[in-house]
Design a protein around this motif. Structure first.
Motif, PDB file in Angstrom:
ATOM      1  N   SER A  42       0.826  -1.205   0.000  1.00  0.00           N
ATOM      2  CA  SER A  42       0.000   0.000   0.000  1.00  0.00           C
ATOM      3  C   SER A  42       0.860   1.256   0.000  1.00  0.00           C
ATOM      4  O   SER A  42       1.892   1.310   0.662  1.00  0.00           O
ATOM      5  CB  SER A  42      -0.935   0.008   1.213  1.00  0.00           C
ATOM      6  N   GLY A  44       1.078   5.595  -2.044  1.00  0.00           N
ATOM      7  CA  GLY A  44       0.528   6.539  -3.018  1.00  0.00           C
ATOM      8  C   GLY A  44       0.835   6.165  -4.457  1.00  0.00           C
ATOM      9  O   GLY A  44       1.505   5.158  -4.731  1.00  0.00           O
ATOM     10  N   HIS A 146      -8.060  -0.057  -4.860  1.00  0.00           N
ATOM     11  CA  HIS A 146      -8.756   1.192  -4.514  1.00  0.00           C
ATOM     12  C   HIS A 146      -9.657   1.695  -5.644  1.00  0.00           C
ATOM     13  O   HIS A 146     -10.491   2.565  -5.413  1.00  0.00           O
ATOM     14  CB  HIS A 146      -7.734   2.276  -4.150  1.00  0.00           C
ATOM     15  N   ASP A 150     -16.713   1.782  -3.750  1.00  0.00           N
ATOM     16  CA  ASP A 150     -16.719   1.650  -2.302  1.00  0.00           C
ATOM     17  C   ASP A 150     -18.082   1.116  -1.886  1.00  0.00           C
ATOM     18  O   ASP A 150     -18.949   1.869  -1.475  1.00  0.00           O
ATOM     19  CB  ASP A 150     -16.469   3.055  -1.726  1.00  0.00           C
ATOM     20  N   THR A 175      -2.799  -1.340  -3.320  1.00  0.00           N
ATOM     21  CA  THR A 175      -3.840  -0.319  -3.133  1.00  0.00           C
ATOM     22  C   THR A 175      -3.239   0.997  -2.659  1.00  0.00           C
ATOM     23  O   THR A 175      -2.168   1.019  -2.050  1.00  0.00           O
ATOM     24  CB  THR A 175      -4.905  -0.796  -2.115  1.00  0.00           C
ATOM     25  N   ARG A 176      -3.945   2.093  -2.937  1.00  0.00           N
ATOM     26  CA  ARG A 176      -3.522   3.408  -2.417  1.00  0.00           C
ATOM     27  C   ARG A 176      -4.250   3.740  -1.135  1.00  0.00           C
ATOM     28  O   ARG A 176      -3.973   4.748  -0.515  1.00  0.00           O
ATOM     29  CB  ARG A 176      -3.866   4.502  -3.436  1.00  0.00           C
ATOM     30  N   GLU A 177      -5.238   2.923  -0.782  1.00  0.00           N
ATOM     31  CA  GLU A 177      -6.075   3.279   0.368  1.00  0.00           C
ATOM     32  C   GLU A 177      -6.091   2.163   1.398  1.00  0.00           C
ATOM     33  O   GLU A 177      -5.640   1.056   1.144  1.00  0.00           O
ATOM     34  CB  GLU A 177      -7.503   3.568  -0.119  1.00  0.00           C
ATOM     35  N   LYS A 178      -6.680   2.477   2.523  1.00  0.00           N
ATOM     36  CA  LYS A 178      -6.855   1.479   3.571  1.00  0.00           C
ATOM     37  C   LYS A 178      -7.794   0.399   3.040  1.00  0.00           C
ATOM     38  O   LYS A 178      -8.734   0.696   2.309  1.00  0.00           O
ATOM     39  CB  LYS A 178      -7.489   2.191   4.773  1.00  0.00           C
ATOM     40  N   SER A 196       4.327  -0.877   3.324  1.00  0.00           N
ATOM     41  CA  SER A 196       3.840   0.436   2.899  1.00  0.00           C
ATOM     42  C   SER A 196       4.970   1.463   2.909  1.00  0.00           C
ATOM     43  O   SER A 196       5.548   1.759   1.871  1.00  0.00           O
ATOM     44  CB  SER A 196       2.657   0.889   3.753  1.00  0.00           C
ATOM     45  N   SER A 271      -7.974   9.941 -10.574  1.00  0.00           N
ATOM     46  CA  SER A 271      -8.600   9.002  -9.641  1.00  0.00           C
ATOM     47  C   SER A 271      -9.361   9.711  -8.528  1.00  0.00           C
ATOM     48  O   SER A 271     -10.014   9.078  -7.715  1.00  0.00           O
ATOM     49  CB  SER A 271      -7.525   8.088  -9.030  1.00  0.00           C
ATOM     50  N   GLU A 272      -9.256  11.045  -8.491  1.00  0.00           N
ATOM     51  CA  GLU A 272     -10.022  11.769  -7.473  1.00  0.00           C
ATOM     52  C   GLU A 272     -11.503  11.802  -7.870  1.00  0.00           C
ATOM     53  O   GLU A 272     -11.835  11.768  -9.037  1.00  0.00           O
ATOM     54  CB  GLU A 272      -9.536  13.235  -7.376  1.00  0.00           C
TER      55      GLU A 272
END
Length: 276
Positions: A42, A44, A146, A150, A175-178, A196, A271-272
């Motif tokens: 994990s 950025g 990610h 969701d 992944t970039r996220e939790k 990470s 991706s935002e």
């Protein structure tokens, strides 16, 4: 309705790893922890998660069922179609029944099945067939998790697999996220491993990269810049590819040069969500 067209390149990892910077110490660590049920890389954008996963798959004797996730994988059915497709790509026997059941559920007339019953039926069949046909160690790789929507369904699938997969089948996630699941139990049973912070390139690795790839010997002027980039390998590449003097001026002032900016703009802002 029409069935999902499975794009083969999304479930076939690119074999070309000769141009990737080798991360021997991290590879060793991954191999040491390769018996864990869940392995997570994990960090950025541009920290080399996918590259490391590819090196892990191709540098050793690792059997992969690879799935590269993208923004078009926007619902539970598409996710399951690719998941079963990735397993079928490795072993047709192990994935085809689950894929067939998913297809028939999609085409069924009348009231739609609940997500939970679809997951139980499809993943249950997949787990049974993996258990029956796969005797070697297998790694199901979910690259860029990610990017999945969701929603409950995604975390339910992951929970189901982690609960019932045979011990020789592992999940490797980038992944970039939790993660959207609770990993507490897996951690307690020592079945979870995550890399990470350590994905950041060390000064030593950056020096090697500069010499090997760019024929550049880093000088004292480069050091504050490299520190500022903070192990972000894509930034390092862009800095070394560009006009270093100009880049250094920008970066130490905290202003990004255009080429780094355009990478950021394309890769991260796409991706935002729209609310940004």
């Amino acid at each position: 309705t029409m069935g999902e067209v499975i794009i083969r390149t999304k479930i076939t990892p690119e074999k070309n790893i000769s141009n990737l910077v080798s991360r021997d110490n991290l590879l060793e660590e991954l191999k040491k922890n390769s018996d864990r049920q869940l392995i997570v890389l994990s960090g950025g954008a541009g920290y080399g998660k996918t590259s490391l996963a590819k090196q892990f798959v191709f540098s050793g004797e690792v059997n992969p069922a690879w799935y590269t996730i993208d923004e078009t994988d926007n619902n539970l059915f598409v996710f399951l179609a690719y998941l079963t497709g990735a397993v079928s790509q490795y072993s047709e026997k192990a994935g085809e029944s689950a894929a067939g059941i998913l297809e028939s559920i999609r085409n069924r007339e009348g009231a739609p099945s609940s997500d939970t019953s679809v997951i139980n039926t499809v993943c249950g069949t997949l787990v049974n067939d993996l258990s029956k046909y796969i005797k070697d160690e297998l790694y199901i790789i979910l690259d860029d998790l990610h990017l999945l929507p969701d929603e409950e369904g995604v975390s339910e699938v992951l929970d189901y697999l982690l609960k019932y997969l045979p011990t020789n089948v592992h999940l490797l996630i980038t992944t970039r996220e939790k993660l959207p699941i609770d990993t507490g139990k897996l951690k307690a049973k020592r079945k979870f491993y995550e890399l990470s912070e350590r994905l950041k390139f060390t000064g030593d690795e950056v020096r090697k990269l500069a010499g090997k790839e760019y024929n550049v010997e880093l000088t004292d002027d480069d050091i504050p810049v490299i520190e500022k980039i903070d192990g972000w390998i894509t930034g390092v590449h862009l800095y070394l590819q560009g006009d270093r003097e100009r880049g250094a001026e920008f970066i130490t002032k905290g202003v990004l040069p255009e080429n780094i900016y355009s990478f950021f703009a394309e890769d991260i802002f796409s991706s935002e969500q729209d609310e940004v």
